[in-house]
Write a protein that holds these residues in place. Structure first.
Motif, short mmCIF file in Angstrom:
data_model
loop_
_atom_site.label_atom_id
_atom_site.label_comp_id
_atom_site.label_asym_id
_atom_site.label_seq_id
_atom_site.Cartn_x
_atom_site.Cartn_y
_atom_site.Cartn_z
N GLU A 135 51.06 50.70 41.50
CA GLU A 135 50.17 50.14 40.42
C GLU A 135 48.87 50.45 40.47
O GLU A 135 47.92 50.31 39.41
CB GLU A 135 50.18 48.73 40.28
CG GLU A 135 51.70 48.19 40.40
CD GLU A 135 52.27 48.23 39.01
OE1 GLU A 135 51.60 48.35 38.14
OE2 GLU A 135 53.64 47.95 38.77
N GLY A 136 48.28 51.20 41.47
CA GLY A 136 46.88 52.04 41.50
C GLY A 136 45.98 50.85 41.62
O GLY A 136 44.85 51.12 41.12
N ALA A 137 46.34 49.90 42.52
CA ALA A 137 45.43 48.76 42.75
C ALA A 137 44.18 49.13 43.43
O ALA A 137 44.21 49.76 44.48
CB ALA A 137 46.26 47.48 43.30
N ASP A 138 43.03 48.51 42.91
CA ASP A 138 41.79 48.54 43.46
C ASP A 138 41.39 47.35 44.37
O ASP A 138 40.44 47.23 45.19
CB ASP A 138 40.51 48.78 42.21
CG ASP A 138 40.99 49.88 41.49
OD1 ASP A 138 40.82 51.19 42.03
OD2 ASP A 138 41.22 49.75 40.33
N VAL A 139 42.11 46.27 43.80
CA VAL A 139 41.98 44.95 44.65
C VAL A 139 43.27 44.25 44.56
O VAL A 139 44.03 44.21 43.68
CB VAL A 139 41.12 43.97 43.42
CG1 VAL A 139 40.91 42.54 44.29
CG2 VAL A 139 39.62 44.31 43.64
N ILE A 140 43.55 43.73 45.85
CA ILE A 140 44.77 43.09 46.23
C ILE A 140 44.29 41.70 46.64
O ILE A 140 43.98 41.51 47.92
CB ILE A 140 45.68 43.98 47.09
CG1 ILE A 140 45.80 45.50 46.75
CG2 ILE A 140 47.14 43.13 47.22
CD1 ILE A 140 46.46 46.47 47.68
N THR A 141 45.15 40.58 46.19
CA THR A 141 44.63 39.31 46.63
C THR A 141 46.23 38.92 47.19
O THR A 141 47.27 38.80 46.26
CB THR A 141 44.29 38.49 45.42
OG1 THR A 141 45.14 38.24 44.44
CG2 THR A 141 43.25 39.03 44.93
N LEU A 142 46.32 38.30 48.38
CA LEU A 142 47.74 38.17 48.83
C LEU A 142 47.61 36.69 49.61
O LEU A 142 47.40 36.56 50.96
CB LEU A 142 48.01 39.11 49.82
CG LEU A 142 48.11 40.47 49.30
CD1 LEU A 142 48.19 41.66 50.55
CD2 LEU A 142 49.38 40.83 48.55
N PRO A 143 47.60 35.46 48.93
CA PRO A 143 47.87 34.32 49.41
C PRO A 143 49.25 34.37 50.67
O PRO A 143 50.06 35.14 50.25
CB PRO A 143 48.18 33.41 48.33
CG PRO A 143 47.76 34.07 47.17
CD PRO A 143 47.80 35.59 47.53
N GLU A 144 49.05 33.58 51.50
CA GLU A 144 50.27 33.43 52.46
C GLU A 144 50.22 34.88 53.33
O GLU A 144 51.53 35.29 53.59
CB GLU A 144 51.11 32.90 52.07
CG GLU A 144 51.23 31.51 51.33
CD GLU A 144 52.52 30.61 51.34
OE1 GLU A 144 53.35 30.94 51.89
OE2 GLU A 144 52.57 29.78 50.24
#
Length: 351
Positions: A135-144
């Protein structure tokens, strides 16, 4: 036989219940127990309404003395289903694309945000990293998601030429649900976690950790990896407090430049009353899915069809960000989490 008074009471009660479930914001009940759960499943409500109309149709044919009341109840249910269908269509059931960056400069300034509640690292670092790279992610938020998994994700992404800084906040090490991990590309600059390690406002959400990261040099958006508690009966007060705190964070950050993403355990209906202006937003942040026409697509649970699930995972941003795309990813339903990942691309809005 059923008295005329009893029939009137049944009809009036039905009108009241359906009105509250269709638009609880009007009555200020969108964050009340039971109602909050019911309104989060509008697609399912349409199916239930259709099923009840079918049952009442049988009653209409078999019980002649109740035909008038039965027919009226059918009309009310049809209207209820139509209202919910209209709301779902307005919020959007599409693919989630709005527009692409028109210039190379806009493309360079855009930020792609991937968010996924991993149900305690269940998909595994390799799968999460592969999705983020794709996805070409620049920011990844990962709850749990624990720090250990966050580091493994960053290592896998670095090997693929996409290095990431890892920021994890854990309220304890007993349950993986009590950890939230945020990964940020070095291309966005250095970031410092400003949220408190202890639970509860004014420093954090109450039960599950939220990571607030601010740019070290003040240049760039404040990035918030969200995990609000679920609105179960004994957590209702904490859930409402979490939404209040998140709305305040989105309104009070420096220069009102915020991108927040994660598991809000809330739909657009629950955001009502938390907006700075207008509706369907939280504090000063607007929902990316609503802008992209995909806000009715369910992100939880993965075993439910996408239009029958609840859209409780979001990417939100302040108005200085334009939404280019916001999608619910449906290819990871068998990866182990009960949440679907979401991805959004945001570009700086024209001045």
């Amino acid at each position: 036989m059923v008295s005329a008074l009893a029939r009137i009471i049944v009809v009036l009660v039905t009108i009241a219940v359906l009105a509250v479930l269709a638009w609880p914001q009007f009555f200020g009940l969108q964050n009340a127990w039971v109602v909050a759960h019911a309104v989060s499943l509008r697609g399912l409500a349409v199916i239930v309404a259709v099923a009840l109309v079918a049952l009442l149709a049988v009653l209409l044919l078999l019980v002649r003395p109740l035909r008038g009341t039965t027919a009226l109840l059918m009309v009310l249910l049809v209207l209820f289903g139509a209202v919910n269908t209209g709301i779902l269509l307005h919020r959007g059931i599409g693919a989630g694309s709005v527009s692409a960056a028109e210039t190379d400069a806009e493309a360079d300034a855009s930020i792609t945000v991937l968010s996924w509640n991993t149900l305690g690292d269940e998909p595994g670092a390799e799968n999460i990293a592969a999705l983020a790279i794709a996805e070409g992610a620049d920011v990844i938020t990962l709850p749990e998601t624990t720090e250990e998994t966050g580091v493994l994700i960053a290592e896998a992404m670095r090997a693929a030429g996409r290095p990431m800084w890892v920021h994890t906040l854990a309220f304890d090490l007993i349950s993986k649900a009590r950890s939230t991990t945020l990964l940020i590309s070095p291309d966005l600059g250095d970031y410092t976690v400003t949220s408190a390690e202890g639970s509860g406002p004014p420093g954090n959400t109450n039960v599950l950790p939220t990571v607030v990261a601010a740019p070290a040099d003040g240049d760039g958006p404040t990035i918030i990896a969200v995990h609000a508690v679920a609105p179960i009966q004994w957590e209702m007060s904490n859930w409402r407090s979490d939404l209040d705190w998140l709305a305040e964070e989105c309104s009070s950050a420096a220069d009102s430049n915020v991108i927040m993403a994660g598991d809000f355990n809330a739909t657009l209906d629950h955001f009502a009353g938390h907006a700075d202006t207008g509706s369907d937003q939280l504090g000063g942040c607007r929902d990316a899915a609503l802008s992209a026409g995909s806000a009715a697509v369910g992100t939880w649970p993965t075993w439910a069809p996408r239009l029958l699930g609840s859209p409780i995972d979001h990417v939100l941003a302040t108005p200085n960000w334009r939404v280019d795309e916001m999608r619910v990813i449906g290819t990871e339903d068998g990866a182990g989490s009960d949440h679907r990942p979401i991805v959004a691309t945001l570009s700086p809005a024209p001045a």
